[in-house]
Design an enzyme around this catalytic site. Structure first.
Site, short mmCIF file in Angstrom:
data_model
loop_
_atom_site.label_atom_id
_atom_site.label_comp_id
_atom_site.label_asym_id
_atom_site.label_seq_id
_atom_site.Cartn_x
_atom_site.Cartn_y
_atom_site.Cartn_z
N LYS A 4 0.81 -1.23 0.00
CA LYS A 4 0.00 0.00 0.00
C LYS A 4 0.83 1.27 0.00
O LYS A 4 0.31 2.34 -0.25
CB LYS A 4 -0.96 0.00 1.18
CG LYS A 4 -0.34 0.25 2.53
CD LYS A 4 -1.43 0.41 3.59
CE LYS A 4 -0.83 0.57 4.96
NZ LYS A 4 -1.85 0.71 6.00
N GLN A 59 15.77 -4.25 13.79
CA GLN A 59 17.17 -3.94 14.13
C GLN A 59 17.95 -5.20 14.46
O GLN A 59 18.99 -5.48 13.88
CB GLN A 59 17.20 -2.98 15.34
CG GLN A 59 16.63 -1.61 15.05
CD GLN A 59 16.77 -0.67 16.24
OE1 GLN A 59 17.39 -1.00 17.26
NE2 GLN A 59 16.20 0.51 16.12
N GLU A 61 20.20 -12.15 22.44
CA GLU A 61 19.07 -11.32 22.86
C GLU A 61 18.31 -12.04 23.97
O GLU A 61 18.59 -13.22 24.26
CB GLU A 61 18.15 -11.02 21.66
CG GLU A 61 18.82 -10.08 20.66
CD GLU A 61 18.03 -9.81 19.41
OE1 GLU A 61 16.91 -10.34 19.27
OE2 GLU A 61 18.52 -9.06 18.56
N HIS A 100 7.67 -4.10 23.13
CA HIS A 100 9.13 -4.14 23.22
C HIS A 100 9.54 -3.34 24.45
O HIS A 100 9.06 -2.22 24.64
CB HIS A 100 9.75 -3.55 21.95
CG HIS A 100 11.20 -3.90 21.81
ND1 HIS A 100 12.16 -3.38 22.65
CD2 HIS A 100 11.84 -4.72 20.95
CE1 HIS A 100 13.34 -3.88 22.29
NE2 HIS A 100 13.18 -4.70 21.28
N ARG A 125 10.92 -11.01 26.79
CA ARG A 125 10.36 -9.66 26.72
C ARG A 125 9.18 -9.40 27.63
O ARG A 125 9.04 -8.30 28.15
CB ARG A 125 9.87 -9.41 25.29
CG ARG A 125 10.97 -9.00 24.42
CD ARG A 125 10.50 -8.58 23.09
NE ARG A 125 11.70 -8.49 22.31
CZ ARG A 125 11.75 -8.49 21.01
NH1 ARG A 125 10.63 -8.56 20.32
NH2 ARG A 125 12.88 -8.38 20.38
N HIS A 146 4.86 -3.47 19.79
CA HIS A 146 5.93 -3.84 18.86
C HIS A 146 5.51 -4.90 17.85
O HIS A 146 5.79 -4.76 16.65
CB HIS A 146 7.11 -4.35 19.68
CG HIS A 146 8.33 -4.72 18.88
ND1 HIS A 146 8.96 -3.84 18.04
CD2 HIS A 146 9.03 -5.89 18.80
CE1 HIS A 146 10.00 -4.44 17.48
NE2 HIS A 146 10.06 -5.68 17.91
N GLU A 161 3.84 -11.59 10.20
CA GLU A 161 3.17 -11.02 11.38
C GLU A 161 1.65 -11.06 11.27
O GLU A 161 0.95 -11.05 12.29
CB GLU A 161 3.65 -9.59 11.61
CG GLU A 161 3.21 -9.03 12.95
CD GLU A 161 3.79 -7.67 13.29
OE1 GLU A 161 4.70 -7.20 12.58
OE2 GLU A 161 3.33 -7.07 14.27
N ARG A 213 6.57 -13.84 21.91
CA ARG A 213 7.55 -14.18 20.87
C ARG A 213 8.99 -14.02 21.38
O ARG A 213 9.32 -13.02 22.01
CB ARG A 213 7.35 -13.26 19.66
CG ARG A 213 8.39 -13.46 18.58
CD ARG A 213 8.06 -12.65 17.36
NE ARG A 213 8.20 -11.23 17.55
CZ ARG A 213 9.35 -10.57 17.46
NH1 ARG A 213 10.48 -11.22 17.23
NH2 ARG A 213 9.38 -9.27 17.64
C1 SIN Z 1 15.14 -5.80 18.47
O1 SIN Z 1 16.11 -5.49 17.81
O2 SIN Z 1 15.12 -5.75 19.69
C2 SIN Z 1 13.90 -6.27 17.75
C3 SIN Z 1 14.07 -7.64 17.31
C4 SIN Z 1 12.77 -8.38 17.38
O3 SIN Z 1 11.72 -7.77 17.57
O4 SIN Z 1 12.80 -9.61 17.28
#
Ligand code: SIN
Length: 558
Positions: free
Chosen positions: A48, A60, A146, A262, A308, A369, A393, A404
């Site tokens: 779109k 990121q 992470e 997030h 998270r 997020h 998504e 997630r």
């Molecule tokens: C982040 O860089 O923290 C986002 C990565 C993600 O949402 O998996």
């Protein structure tokens, strides 16, 4: 009353387009699907906005995959299941995790330059010829860590701009593919259904108006709905259009209560809620409250690297406890050269606000997020509506459960983008090679009302969602939100709009209504869904997916 279609159309008065495979959305899932399908059939991709505008471009952190000899598929599987709060589908998790190395190798083959390990002066180690050819992506790829991951397994690019680099490569590849046509500025209004199957879409382009696209098979990869919240990491395009269209068409949607927040979004006036990647905590950053207390040590043995949901809820509690609108990320103890080299994008944006990430505390708070719920799909990306496939998504694939795991989302888009394409190609190949319009029409009653301030309702909706459908919910707040949103739905969904802001508002309202209903229905706390009035997990009654009720039950009830 909510309409089946957002707009009127009649095949006699509307231009027609025909394609084998239609892909809606040009993020990573859509373009991966297009590349896979184009080996066999003609593919039309519609998006779109401009092709760069998707959540994928803004990612990121990176893509998770078992690439290190110290890691095992079983570890990635267990980490995903542990983060998912008892709602992941194990078979789906295993399928995705095991396919990750191949998908990453394919991205390298498409031209993605992932970051590689560097020596002490910041030069890349030379790569083996196998690695250069993309055959052994594990060779010297730099692997980040992470939250919720027990091992370093995140491939990244340009330091902290993985999505930008991956999308650069895949967009280039898709533009070069002979069988792929890409139309930007093409808004998908609705999925066309005939005799219980999806047969294409009604779409709109600003200079051409409405037209009908007839497709043998349709792949929905239209992304999430973060814009339903005032505070979100998502770009303005994330208005849940595909989810709402699938719902109107009768596809099953589920788990809409699970919006992931997030934990670390820059909280500075004017920063448009810029994401500060979880990889920053992966490299050792601390979270401090207003009194400079490292509160995550009190909450979880994994501290800042807990999943998270745990970190986001702890931040909200720290903000409440200290009566302060944010907490802080602290990177001051980390190697300054490494920080600047690893996070050049975050460094640049923070500098723009006078913040030096190596010496200043970075004010952050959580922001909406990633939409975990969505269109229910099976292991091949098939939805409940024949002729419609979905990836990324927009779906609820069973991979993420109730929360997630970081960097599993681009991976999901890749795996299911390719899977959908394989399934759609097979189904399309079995169909007769007829290109004919079906006499489908949509006639709407004139709404007869005056003008509406679309921006005003949109802003009110996004504020209500932050207030009552945020990280901590309860019955009273959810009922208030339900009352407001149902009221807006009654007069906004009954109207006919002629442009994007109006259609997006109708879609946002539809999604918000589904989310609030789901949050009220799930009377327990699980993953990203925390109910202050039901603070514990109730496996006996609620360890299951909740499907959205049909439109007539929710939107047309008095
Ligand atoms: C982040 O860089 O923290 C986002 C990565 C993600 O949402 O998996």
């Amino acid at each position: 009353m909510a309409h089946r279609y957002l707009v009127e159309f009649h095949p006699k008065h509307t231009p027609h387009v025909f394609t084998d495979i239609l892909v809606i959305g040009a993020g990573i899932a859509g373009l991966r699907a297009a590349l896979e399908a184009s080996a066999d059939l003609d593919v039309l991709v519609v998006t779109k906005d401009s092709i760069q505008q998707s959540n994928s471009t803004y990612a990121q952190g990176g893509i998770a995959g078992v690439l290190s000899p110290e890691d095992r598929f079983e570890n990635h599987i267990e980490d995903t299941l542990a983060a998912g709060g008892g709602l992941c589908d194990r078979a789906i998790v295993e399928l995705v995790v095991r396919e990750a190395p191949q998908q990453i190798a394919d991205l390298i083959r498409f031209g993605t330059q992932f970051d590689v390990e560097e020596n002490e002066v910041g030069e890349p180690f030379s790569r083996s010829s196998e690695s250069r050819a993309g055959l052994r992506p594990a060779a010297k790829l730099a692997l980040g860590r992470e939250g919720g991951h027990s091992h370093r397994r995140i491939v990244h690019a340009l330091g902290d701009a993985t999505g930008f680099e991956v999308m650069r490569a895949i967009i280039t590849r898709a533009r070069e593919a002979a069988n792929v046509t890409i139309w930007d500025d093409t808004f998908t209004l609705d999925l066309l259904t005939h005799e219980g199957a999806c047969v294409g879409v009604v779409a709109h382009r600003p200079n051409q108006g409405k037209f009908l696209i007839w497709a043998k098979q349709t792949i929905l990869a239209s992304g999430g709905a973060g814009m339903v919240y005032r505070e979100t990491t998502n770009p303005p395009v994330a208005t849940g259009d595909g989810m709402a269209a699938a719902y109107r068409a009768g596809a099953i949607l589920r788990d809409m209560e699970f919006m992931q927040f997030h934990p670390t979004v820059l909280y500075v006036a004017g920063s448009s809620r810029f994401l500060i990647s979880e990889a920053v905590r992966g490299e050792g950053a601390y979270l401090l409250d207003k009194h400079l207390h490292r509160f995550m040590l009190d909450v979880d043995p994994r501290a800042e690297l807990a999943p998270r949901d745990v970190v986001a809820q702890a931040i909200i509690r720290a903000m409440e406890r200290t009566k302060h609108p944010n907490v802080y990320l602290d990177l001051r103890h980390l190697d300054k050269t490494l920080v600047r080299r690893r996070f050049p994008g975050i460094d640049k944006v923070c500098r723009g606000f006078g913040l030096d990430i190596t010496s200043d505390l970075i004010p952050i708070r959580p922001g909406a997020h990633y939409m975990i719920g969505g269109v229910a799909t099976d292991a091949e990306g098939r939805t409940s509506l024949p002729g419609l496939w979905a990836a990324g998504e927009v779906t609820s694939s069973g991979l993420h459960g109730a929360n997630r795991l970081a960097s599993n989302s681009l991976l999901e888009g890749l795996v299911f983008g390719a899977a959908c394409a394989r399934g759609a190609v097979k189904s399309a190949a079995r169909m007769p090679n007829r290109y004919a319009a079906i006499p489908l029409t949509s006639k709407l009653e004139p709404d007869g009302a005056g003008t509406l301030d679309v921006a005003d309702i949109t802003n009110s909706l996004r504020s209500v969602m932050v207030r009552h459908m945020g990280i901590i919910r309860d019955c009273a707040g959810l009922e208030e939100a339900q009352h407001d949103v149902a009221f807006w739905c009654r007069y906004v969904l009954a109207r006919t709009f002629t442009d994007r802001p109006g259609w997006e508002l109708q879609n946002l309202l539809t999604i918000a209504r589904l989310m609030i209903h789901a949050a009220l229905t799930r009377a327990e706390s699980r993953g990203v869904h925390f109910r202050a009035d039901f603070p514990t997990r109730d496996d006996a009654t609620s360890q299951r997916h909740f499907e959205c009720p049909p439109s007539a039950e929710l939107f047309d009830a008095k």
